[in-house]
Enzyme design. Structure first.
Site, PDB file in Angstrom:
ATOM      1  CG  HIS A  77      -1.956  -0.924   0.895  1.00 59.51           C
ATOM      2  ND1 HIS A  77      -3.213  -0.858   1.800  1.00 59.51           N
ATOM      3  CD2 HIS A  77      -2.223  -2.148   0.231  1.00 59.51           C
ATOM      4  CE1 HIS A  77      -3.890  -2.133   1.507  1.00 59.51           C
ATOM      5  NE2 HIS A  77      -3.529  -2.642   0.687  1.00 59.51           N
ATOM      6  CD  GLU A  79      -2.263   4.077   2.929  1.00 55.75           C
ATOM      7  OE1 GLU A  79      -1.803   3.473   2.094  1.00 55.75           O
ATOM      8  OE2 GLU A  79      -3.499   4.292   3.091  1.00 55.75           O
ATOM      9  CB  CYS A 103      -6.358  -0.829   4.788  1.00 58.00           C
ATOM     10  SG  CYS A 103      -4.511  -1.206   5.023  1.00 58.00           S
ATOM     11  CB  CYS A 106      -1.490   1.365   5.957  1.00 57.98           C
ATOM     12  SG  CYS A 106      -1.044   0.438   4.519  1.00 57.98           S
TER      13      CYS A 106
END
Ligand code: 5HC
Ligand code: ZN
Length: 159
Positions: A77, A79, A103, A106
């Site tokens: 992801h 992040e 999410c 993260c």
């Protein structure tokens, strides 16, 4: 008199996140992230993509089907990439600008590295357990989150 139509700090950092998202190979959702400190210095950036060494051309980008044939177990992801791309220094007390709400996985990384503020643009998965869990953890851990307020400013980049 100074120029009036310069970018605000929020526009600048979210703009960098939006530009980073344009590097993503994900055909359905491109996410970007930018981490800045209190001195308005950018410490790191990231976008969603396959781990280094895992070929974008060989990996699957599907959303549905047998789990191992989808992107989900593999993709890193935006992040997490931004956190991992940071070159050594502390991320304590920083802000992360993201084009999509983090999410739960993260969110854990954001909390554990000491990021104190999340500025997000979209929240299209707000009803999912992952995002509800993220908000629950942010509330408990004292990580502030706020939605970026669009300014309707348009910037055209010609490459
Ligand atoms: N906050 C996020 N950061 C991200 O980088 N992603 C990535 C993972 C996937 O590559 C894509 C989501 O794909 P889709 O389920 O909308 O087709 O965005 C997803 C989220 C959502 O929680
Ligand atoms: Zn995530």
């Amino acid at each position: 008199m100074k120029r009036q139509d310069y970018l605000s700090w929020d526009e600048y950092f979210m703009g960098i996140a939006m530009l980073s998202a344009q590097r993503s190979k994900d055909p359905s959702t491109q996410v970007g992230a930018c981490i800045a400190n209190h001195d308005h210095k950018i410490l790191s950036m990231g976008y969603n993509g396959m781990p280094t060494g895992c070929s974008d051309d060989e990996m699957c980008w599907e959303r549905e089907g047998e789990e191992l044939q989808t992107k989900y177990p593999y993709v890193c992801h935006a992040e997490l990439n931004a956190i991992l791309n940071n070159d050594g220094g502390s991320l304590k007390g920083t802000s992360i600008y993201v084009t999509l709400f983090p999410c739960n996985e993260c969110a854990k990384a954001i909390i554990q590295c000491g990021i104190k503020e999340v500025v997000f643009m979209q929240d299209k998965y707000a009803d999912t357990a992952g995002v509800i869990a993220s908000k629950r953890m942010f509330d408990m851990a004292g990580v502030a989150y706020r939605q970026y307020i669009p300014t309707e400013k348009t910037l055209t980049l010609t490459f």
